[in-house]
Design an enzyme around this catalytic site. Structure first.
Site, mmCIF file in Angstrom:
data_model
loop_
_atom_site.group_PDB
_atom_site.id
_atom_site.type_symbol
_atom_site.label_atom_id
_atom_site.label_comp_id
_atom_site.label_asym_id
_atom_site.label_seq_id
_atom_site.Cartn_x
_atom_site.Cartn_y
_atom_site.Cartn_z
ATOM 1 N N HIS A 197 53.172 51.015 67.663
ATOM 2 C CA HIS A 197 53.825 51.404 66.400
ATOM 3 C C HIS A 197 53.698 52.907 66.131
ATOM 4 C CE1 HIS A 197 55.093 51.579 62.267
ATOM 5 N NE2 HIS A 197 53.866 51.876 61.858
ATOM 6 N N ASP B 129 89.535 51.194 54.421
ATOM 7 C CA ASP B 129 89.036 52.471 54.946
ATOM 8 C C ASP B 129 87.688 52.300 55.650
ATOM 9 O OD1 ASP B 129 87.984 51.780 52.530
ATOM 10 O OD2 ASP B 129 87.676 53.838 51.843
ATOM 11 N N GLU C 190 43.601 53.921 56.938
ATOM 12 C CA GLU C 190 43.871 52.703 56.187
ATOM 13 C C GLU C 190 43.379 51.457 56.910
ATOM 14 O OE1 GLU C 190 47.907 50.454 54.797
ATOM 15 O OE2 GLU C 190 47.887 52.638 54.663
ATOM 16 N N ASP C 191 43.514 51.431 58.245
ATOM 17 C CA ASP C 191 43.276 50.193 58.993
ATOM 18 C C ASP C 191 42.016 50.185 59.855
ATOM 19 O OD1 ASP C 191 45.610 49.264 57.928
ATOM 20 O OD2 ASP C 191 46.840 49.668 59.686
ATOM 21 N N ASP D 38 57.971 55.806 59.787
ATOM 22 C CA ASP D 38 57.121 54.613 59.790
ATOM 23 C C ASP D 38 57.909 53.403 59.269
ATOM 24 O OD1 ASP D 38 54.822 52.901 59.628
ATOM 25 O OD2 ASP D 38 54.606 53.450 57.524
ATOM 26 N N HIS E 17 48.577 57.936 61.482
ATOM 27 C CA HIS E 17 48.887 57.631 60.077
ATOM 28 C C HIS E 17 48.249 56.350 59.559
ATOM 29 C CE1 HIS E 17 52.148 55.135 61.873
ATOM 30 N NE2 HIS E 17 52.072 54.447 60.747
#
Length: 722
Positions: A65, A276, A93-94, A156, A89
């Protein structure tokens, strides 16, 4: 060079991950300095190590990812720090990596970017909506400091949308809705057109899968049916421009599915009526040639009236420039054409990212940066005015609407506002002080109401007064986040100050009730009370009393106890005097509409302050009175002469010519103002008319009603209390 054997990923994926990483590094080396590539490789290896035990829901190693996110950014030629942040990134957080650790390893700027992208998982929120709003607020504030934060976040989100098949259907819909509501409009607002279109299509696909499937099938069918017509139009345009000796690149473009669906939904059209679907883009060498090409095409096919837009002379807020025209082609086929220069095309495709993609001194690139910077600064201003994250996000969503109108100041400056913007929005766009003090406006030299909706080309002059202040009713029609946040901030500040004054009066009354006499509350008692209730300040305590969040009797009892003065007393304090000038901290109940002369009682209502009711109002004379008597206060009228109050009356009159004029004249003769009037035909013979009139007191109202009863056409009259 990344070797598969060195990667902490399962063997089945190692070869593919290493190959993708090396392709990305080669792509980056084409535009970055040679000494930057080892930094990227180090960030990639660190991320792979941090995420080595994590897998995506598709079963792939998680490192795929961040690698894909960095690849999207490399396509836009983002710098080394942004690519490193893309790799890293999710580490904070993880994986538990700290900001300090990232700063030590990869530098302060990279750590700041990653921190701006990390959610606030450790804080407690009342609801999922509040948590989401606070995370958006944090990200947008980081974006205001460094626009690369949102570029990484959009990449992301784009990769997450591309791989959304692996998650549950309910989660797909939630993420798709969030994408369409927030991320796609932000991409559009900063000019990332390709990312914006792809995010919209993915969002549409997962939010409305059946509609997407049907439209996609219909579009493929139409593509084959119209290929011959489109080819003929393309050849004719190329030939016409060549005959006019205009050097141009011309190609056809197909509208994306989300755009087609939006047009069908907004204009209530079937797919067959959306003709269109195809448009044409003409790329020329310079600005003057854009207008020459426009003239040539208008000579080839008839232009459709009112469909020409000049975004070169007046660029969009995100810096986009082009000439847009709509033509009627062969067989009545509608044709949309965009005409722009090569530099304009680069800006149109990459927006603010063109700063990194095209290192050029061209002023159009600088203009994009300036416009983006101005928008980001407006985010900071809205943030400072907003009370909480949910309110901030609400203001931002308003400003992400795609439609614009272009209006002029008296000095000829162009301001861009969203569709539906009013003169009050314009006033706040000029300056917050102009908005706070506006009282009227001239539009194209004519005096117009402040709620007038502006149109492109309007010239607007705002008339101000030093004593003027924002009206709460403005919130019913303003549309810009800046106007809404400033009005709300002003009203909150005003409400707070008035609540403090009311709280002082209520506290003094409670102290008198407890002591049987007037007494001052010593400073020492206040100091001890504030230490007990830290971190509250005295003004906050008083405001809470005024707004009904605390009971004045309880606070007074504690203060007197701390001062050693408290003694049980039976005497009641004197009533609070109501003057009608207290502001929003004292309100008159809509359920009974009290006016001076009516017997009244005050009800402390949490969050609203003191609400004045009549004695016979069901809100206080019914069950509520028995359940909560401590919140009822004795109040009396003390209204200065000339103060007017709204009261509603209903008149049943004969249905005949001129009856409304007779009644209005009678009200005027009784020295009352008519604020509002509504007529309803009850039967052929009678008309029911409801008035809101302004009177000084109950005696004045009696005079008005007596004046009306003297009219032969009036059958019945009564006062409405709700």
């Amino acid at each position: 060079m990344v070797e598969a054997a060195d990667l902490p990923v399962p063997e089945a994926y190692a070869q593919q991950v290493a190959r993708d990483a090396n392709i990305l590094l080669a792509k980056a080396s084409a535009y970055l300095k040679a000494e930057d590539i080892p930094l990227l490789e180090a960030a990639f290896r660190f991320s792979a190590e941090c995420h080595q035990t994590q897998f995506r829901q598709s079963g792939e190693p998680y490192i795929t990812h961040p690698l894909a996110v960095a690849d999207i950014l490399a396509d836009h030629h983002l710098d080394t720090q942004a690519l490193m942040a893309a790799f890293l990134h999710d580490t904070m957080e993880d994986t538990g990596v700290t900001k300090l650790e990232l700063s030590d390893r990869f530098g302060k700027h990279v750590a700041e970017l990653v921190d701006g992208l990390s959610k606030l998982e450790k804080l407690e929120f009342q609801s999922k909506e509040e948590a989401q709003a606070e995370n958006f607020r944090k990200m947008l504030m980081a974006m205001a400091r460094d626009v690369r934060v949102i570029l990484v976040k959009l990449a992301d989100r784009l990769h997450n949308m591309r791989t959304l098949d692996a998650v549950r259907e309910d989660k797909q819909k939630r993420i798709a809705a969030e994408t369409l509501e927030i991320y796609a409009p932000i991409a559009n607002r900063i000019g990332l057109h390709a990312i914006y279109q792809e995010l919209e299509d993915w969002g549409f696909r997962y939010l409305h899968p059946k509609r997407y499937e049907v439209l996609n099938k219909a579009l493929k069918s139409a593509r084959g049916n119209r290929r011959e017509v489109v080819g003929k139009i393309l050849d004719a345009i190329k030939q016409k421009l060549a005959d006019a000796k205009i050097n141009a690149t011309v190609y056809g473009r197909e509208k994306h599915l989300a755009s087609i669906h939006k047009k069908m939904h907004e204009k209530h059209l079937s797919f067959s009526e959306v003709l269109d679907i195809y448009g044409f883009r003409v790329i020329v060498d310079d600005v003057s040639t854009c207008y020459l090409a426009l003239g040539a095409l208008h000579g080839l096919y008839k232009p459709r009236p009112g469909a020409f837009k000049d975004y070169i002379a007046i660029p969009k807020p995100n810096g986009y420039q082009s000439l847009h025209t709509a033509l009627t082609g062969p067989y009545g086929t509608p044709i949309e054409v965009q005409i722009r220069t090569h530099d304009m095309h680069k800006v149109a495709q990459a927006g603010v990212a063109s700063h990194w993609m095209y290192k050029s001194g061209d002023e159009s690139f600088g203009d994009v940066q300036q416009k983006t910077h101005q928008w980001l600064q407006s985010l900071l201003e809205i943030q400072s005015m907003s009370g909480d994250s949910v309110e901030f996000l609400e203001h931002i969503k308003v400003d992400l609407f795609p439609g614009e109108v272009y209006v002029f100041t008296p000095k000829g400056k162009i301001l861009t506002l969203p569709q539906g913007a009013t003169t009050v929005d314009f006033a706040y766009a000029v300056h917050s002080d102009v908005g706070n003090r506006c009282i009227a406006a001239r539009i194209n030299y004519d005096l117009m109401p402040l709620r007038t909706v502006l149109k492109t080309g309007d010239q607007v002059e705002i008339i101000t007064a030093t004593t003027a202040r924002p009206n709460p009713n403005w919130l019913n029609f303003v549309v810009t986040g800046k106007a809404r946040s400033h009005i709300r901030h002003f009203l909150k500040t005003m409400r707070y100050e008035e609540a403090v004054h009311l709280g002082e009066r209520l506290l003094a009354q409670a102290a008198r009730a407890l002591m049987n006499q007037s007494t001052d509350l010593p400073e020492e008692a206040w100091d001890r009370y504030l230490r007990e209730n830290a971190p509250s300040k005295r003004e906050e305590i008083l405001a809470d009393i005024g707004l009904g969040k605390r009971l004045g009797l309880v606070v007074a009892q504690r203060l007197l106890t701390l001062a050693g003065l408290f003694a049980v007393g039976e005497a009641k304090s004197g009533p609070i005097l109501i003057r009608g000038t207290e502001g929003v901290a004292v309100q008159f109940a809509r359920c009974c509409n009290p006016i001076p002369g009516d017997p009244i009682i005050g009800l402390i209502k949490q969050g609203q302050g003191l609400v004045i009711h009549t004695h016979d109002c069901p809100q206080v004379s019914g069950r509520g009175y028995k359940l909560d008597p401590d919140k009822l206060l004795e109040v009396e009228w003390d209204v200065p002469a000339g103060k007017l109050f709204d009261v509603q009356i209903k008149v049943l009159a004969m249905h005949e010519r001129g009856v409304l004029a007779q009644i209005a004249a009678a009200i005027s003769e009784a020295a009352a103002n008519i604020e509002n009037v509504r007529m309803d035909n009850e039967a052929d013979r009678y008309t029911e008319i409801s008035f809101t009139v302004q009177v000084e007191n109950r005696q004045h109202l009696a005079k008005v009603m007596q004046s009306l009863r003297s009219l032969e056409s009036v059958v019945r009259i009564n006062r409405l209390k709700s």
